[in-house]
Design an enzyme around this catalytic site. Sequence first.
Site: not given
Length: 688
Positions: A107-108, A112, A157, A160-161, A384, A386
Amino acid sequence: MEGALTARDKVGVQDFVLLDSYTSESAFLDNLRKRFRENLIYTYIGTLLVSVNPYQELGIYTMKQMELYQGVNFFELPPHVYAIADNAYRMMCSELNNHFILISGESGAGKTEASKKILQYLAVTCPMTQSLQIARDRLLLSNPVLEAFGNAKTLRNDNSSRFGKYMDIQFDFKGIPVGGHIISYLIEKSRVVFQNHGERNFHIFYQLLEGGEDDLLSYLGLVRSPQAYLYLTQGRCAKVTSINDKNDWKTVVKAFSIIDFNETDLENLFGIVASVLHLGNIHFVEDEAGCITIPDQSQIRWIAKLLGIHLSALEEALTYRKIEAKSEEVLCPLNIDLSVYSRDAMAKAIYGRTFTWLVNKINGSLANKDFTRKTVIGLLDIYGFEVFDKNGFEQFCINYCNEKLQQLLIEMTLKAEQIEYELEGIEWEPIQYFNNKIICDLVEEKHKGIISILDEECLRPGTPTDLSFLEKLEEKVGKHAHFQTHKLAGPKARKQISWMEFRLLHYAGEVTYCARGFLEKNNDLLYRHLKKVLCGSKNGIIKECFLVEELENRKRPITVGTQFKNSVANLIDILMSKEPSYIRCIKPNEGKEPSKFDDILIRHQIKYLGLMEHLRVRRAGFAYRRKYEHFLQRYKSLCPDTWPHWRGSPSEGVKKLVKYIGYKPDEYKLGRSLQHSLARFFEFCCYS
């Protein structure tokens, strides 16, 4: 960049395959660092793209850049996400097969954004007719809508999705984009009712309050301040400097007008968003008789109005539970805790199902029924890996998904690559790598895996608890090498694991999960009484999401964990049927700071992304291979013996061709069905 490589572009090496010390992780890291300091965020490993998030605008995504990479051979220009997109597109067009681009990383790391850049590139550079511009615009504008309802600020993030997304971009036989289809995975519904400190709820709530017109907010019974709503204040982070909610609202509203949403759709949709906010502000009180009441009726009145349900029925469903006793239904009063549970379950259910409705609605606008023969390029932008200070059921599911994607990468690259040499009869020295199948089996194996154990505990008669689930885990998988609890861990690890936690040793590192909430989130039950009230809603979207037929089905719903496991299995099947391209995204630092390169953090990501193993396999073999038929078709014009027509077998034609070109014996191998070569030598030879 004007086609030729500049001195800056040549900092380090553009392809890790060309590193002198290709087996050295330090040399790999050093090359990545050199390029990052020059804002060169992309580097290849053969045809795999490594991308480091710069956390700043670099001016490398202009129309001029798009034109530069269009139709150009993969290795002619410096590494870029556009090269990956263009290569996948041209391969799809020339070989008429389906492709997918797997974008992975924690994540981050910029997954995306990479997905958006690919989508924009394909939408802008592909051949286009005026009549198909609508399909293109809808493809592009589905992103801000899905991000508004499915993305949120987390500790890692700001965008973040919180759901997984796989999108197929559909092309006709001329390579013109004609439509698309989106599959979504496991939206993080718990975020609707609770956020950790420093995090926000989904973007749409803040966008509506910040950007919505006064008349709209008045119609919805809302005030502008996020601080007025319980569901928006728990993270104490309503304002984020990197996010402009007012501008984002304008983008979302514009997108709605393009992707076929009418006024009634929007009225119903915003009514649901507002109802969630009102639900969070419902306060329960116990009266002298021990019954639960809602003294302030203002919030529940707004919900009844916006969802088109009876006020008294809604109030009853939030404070009582109907139990069937033989031939009659008995009302049992709820206590305050169960009323809060019922309220939050309703908020999560209507938001989660509305998100599914939203995806289906977008799919309807992207569908093109006039074209039966289509090829596709799939884009996978999924959560991602985590690791937070506190990890729960959602992180468990997200990290399991990442395990499966890592397994896919191993199957389609490291393992498949080595099997191919054996099948092709080409001499090969095996490369060792960690196969994470053992971890995937720990989570998903039938009757023995963690998800099956969780399901058993959820369905067990009596009073199963999160603690009893943890005890069952210790009993059934306690001896597994990748599983630990406080009771089973060694003295050193025991200090770091509390009595309500378990730890999994993932391919990407250790993650400690708190078992609290696992049973509730896996069951995800909405009281039947409340579901019945929602089935009677006059809100068009709620009406579609809560069907009366559901009440007639007495079977217990499939648990969230099993649903997710099945969805991930279906996703893997979809990906396995297509030709892959890979983008591995790296987060350079935890603080989202431009130009900061954290060696320890990046070294860890290099390890768990399997980049060194991938490099060793690419370096040891031949990075470029084609079936004889495709190879001959593409390059036959380079040899007078094969141009314009070759009458013999494709393999004999390829032998003639490579001999004429002047290949050296160590630069290629001819397998049983494929021609293997050193990619850079042949491509530069052809284009020089």
